[in-house]
Design a protein around this motif. Structure first.
Motif, PDB file in Angstrom:
ATOM      1  N   ASN A   1       0.811  -1.219   0.000  1.00 22.43           N
ATOM      2  CA  ASN A   1       0.000   0.000   0.000  1.00 22.43           C
ATOM      3  C   ASN A   1       0.843   1.267   0.000  1.00 22.43           C
ATOM      4  O   ASN A   1       0.310   2.368  -0.020  1.00 22.43           O
ATOM      5  CB  ASN A   1      -0.969   0.014   1.193  1.00 22.43           C
ATOM      6  N   LYS A   2       2.162   1.106  -0.012  1.00 22.99           N
ATOM      7  CA  LYS A   2       3.059   2.257  -0.080  1.00 22.99           C
ATOM      8  C   LYS A   2       3.234   2.739  -1.516  1.00 22.99           C
ATOM      9  O   LYS A   2       3.647   3.882  -1.753  1.00 22.99           O
ATOM     10  CB  LYS A   2       4.410   1.870   0.527  1.00 22.99           C
TER      11      LYS A   2
ATOM     12  N   TRP B   1       2.419   4.230  -5.077  1.00 25.61           N
ATOM     13  CA  TRP B   1       1.529   5.341  -5.406  1.00 25.61           C
ATOM     14  C   TRP B   1       0.343   4.905  -6.264  1.00 25.61           C
ATOM     15  O   TRP B   1      -0.750   5.473  -6.159  1.00 25.61           O
ATOM     16  CB  TRP B   1       2.303   6.465  -6.081  1.00 25.61           C
TER      17      TRP B   1
ATOM     18  N   ILE C   1      -2.050   3.567  -3.808  1.00 33.46           N
ATOM     19  CA  ILE C   1      -2.613   4.677  -3.024  1.00 33.46           C
ATOM     20  C   ILE C   1      -3.714   5.382  -3.805  1.00 33.46           C
ATOM     21  O   ILE C   1      -4.800   5.653  -3.278  1.00 33.46           O
ATOM     22  CB  ILE C   1      -1.501   5.679  -2.638  1.00 33.46           C
TER      23      ILE C   1
ATOM     24  N   GLY D   1      -7.588   5.209  -2.731  1.00 35.19           N
ATOM     25  CA  GLY D   1      -8.234   6.494  -2.455  1.00 35.19           C
ATOM     26  C   GLY D   1      -9.462   6.700  -3.327  1.00 35.19           C
ATOM     27  O   GLY D   1     -10.505   7.167  -2.852  1.00 35.19           O
TER      28      GLY D   1
ATOM     29  N   TRP E   1      -5.708   3.010   2.488  1.00 37.49           N
ATOM     30  CA  TRP E   1      -5.251   4.201   1.769  1.00 37.49           C
ATOM     31  C   TRP E   1      -4.497   5.158   2.698  1.00 37.49           C
ATOM     32  O   TRP E   1      -3.402   5.620   2.373  1.00 37.49           O
ATOM     33  CB  TRP E   1      -6.465   4.895   1.149  1.00 37.49           C
TER      34      TRP E   1
ATOM     35  N   LEU F   1      -0.588   6.089   2.481  1.00 38.45           N
ATOM     36  CA  LEU F   1      -0.193   7.486   2.286  1.00 38.45           C
ATOM     37  C   LEU F   1       0.775   7.927   3.382  1.00 38.45           C
ATOM     38  O   LEU F   1       1.773   8.610   3.112  1.00 38.45           O
ATOM     39  CB  LEU F   1      -1.446   8.360   2.285  1.00 38.45           C
ATOM     40  N   SER F   2       0.489   7.520   4.616  1.00 38.58           N
ATOM     41  CA  SER F   2       1.334   7.943   5.738  1.00 38.58           C
ATOM     42  C   SER F   2       2.742   7.352   5.657  1.00 38.58           C
ATOM     43  O   SER F   2       3.695   7.942   6.160  1.00 38.58           O
ATOM     44  CB  SER F   2       0.687   7.547   7.064  1.00 38.58           C
TER      45      SER F   2
ATOM     46  N   ASN G   1       4.504   7.214   3.099  1.00 36.47           N
ATOM     47  CA  ASN G   1       5.297   8.009   2.160  1.00 36.47           C
ATOM     48  C   ASN G   1       5.556   9.430   2.638  1.00 36.47           C
ATOM     49  O   ASN G   1       6.242  10.191   1.961  1.00 36.47           O
ATOM     50  CB  ASN G   1       4.575   8.070   0.804  1.00 36.47           C
TER      51      ASN G   1
END
Length: 266
Positions: free
Chosen positions: A134-135, A137, A140, A144, A180, A184-185, A187
């Motif tokens: 999930n890292k 993009w 993500i 999202g 998601w 996101l966190s 990155n």
């Protein structure tokens, strides 16, 4: 075995119930002071609301739901049987059939069921959330987008009122949304965001008070000058940022001097 449960219970009381009592009572007393109704009866009403889980600050229901959900999860994992995985979802899935519920305490119980359901699925899927897939993009953006689409498809969700809309969409949307946010966190490297994340308990108990303060100030400074800000995403982002900024000093004080009252060790 009973001693293991009491050990677990004491930990959860320190981590959740103590912060709930502290944050909800202080918020209620704050509202009493600014409303100029400082009377014994007003203070007694604040205490009554907290102890009966009517919450002086609406968002604090979430803390009590977490506590109930943790109790459910403890006994589920302690006395797990294979058949449980087929029937444990039923209470969550039938919530829409019986909403609205007749009493406050049934609502309190159902919120605990909602919390337990998400905790249980998170327990089963924890390895997927920890992995770095999930890292990426592309993942993500996809997760999202799916979160947004599911949110648009589902009915209004209001856990305070035990309203989940379509339970399947609610569950899937919540899980993908968490996937998601976690991705996101991973990155984003920011000490400020880490600090905020470590003090979400304080944010939970104070953000609605800060919202009213920020809204009143913005109505004077910005919204009266630019009325359109009240009806578009830019105004919402502005309010969001200002609420977090206003909460930072409170987070620092509680984290530095009162950690045991917000569920942290000294």
């Amino acid at each position: 075995m009973i001693f293991l449960f009491f050990d677990f219970l004491i930990k959860k009381v320190k981590a959740l119930l103590v912060p709930y009592l502290f944050l909800d009572i202080t918020a209620g007393l704050y509202e009493t002071v600014i409303s100029s109704k400082i009377q014994i009866s007003s203070i007694a009403e604040v205490l009554k609301n907290t102890l009966t889980l009517h919450c002086n600050v609406g968002a604090n229901w979430f803390i009590s739901a977490l506590f109930i959900g943790e109790i459910f999860l403890y006994f589920f994992l302690k006395y797990y049987r294979s058949i449980y995985k087929y029937i444990v979802w039923i209470p969550f899935l039938i919530i829409p059939l019986y909403y609205p519920f007749s009493t406050h305490w049934i609502n309190v119980f159902v919120r605990g069921v909602i919390a337990f359901t998400f905790m249980l699925v998170g327990y089963y899927l924890k390895d997927y959330y920890k992995s770095d897939v999930n890292k990426r993009w592309d993942v993500i953006i996809l997760s999202g987008t799916l979160t947004y689409v599911i949110a648009m498809l589902n009915e209004q969700i209001d856990f305070w009122c035990s309203r989940v809309g379509n339970p399947i969409l609610c569950l899937i949307g919540g899980l993908i949304g968490a996937y998601w946010v976690i991705g996101l966190s991973k990155n984003i490297k920011s000490k400020l965001l880490v600090f905020i994340g470590q003090n979400t308990m304080t944010m939970m108990g104070t953000h609605m008070i800060m919202f009213r303060i920020v809204w009143n100030l913005c109505s004077i400074k910005f919204f009266n000058i630019i009325p359109l800000l009240t009806a578009n995403v830019y105004g919402e982002i502005l309010i969001f940022i200002l609420i977090i900024a206003a909460n930072l000093p409170i987070m620092y004080v509680y984290d530095r001097y009162l950690p045991f009252l917000i569920g942290k060790r000294k």
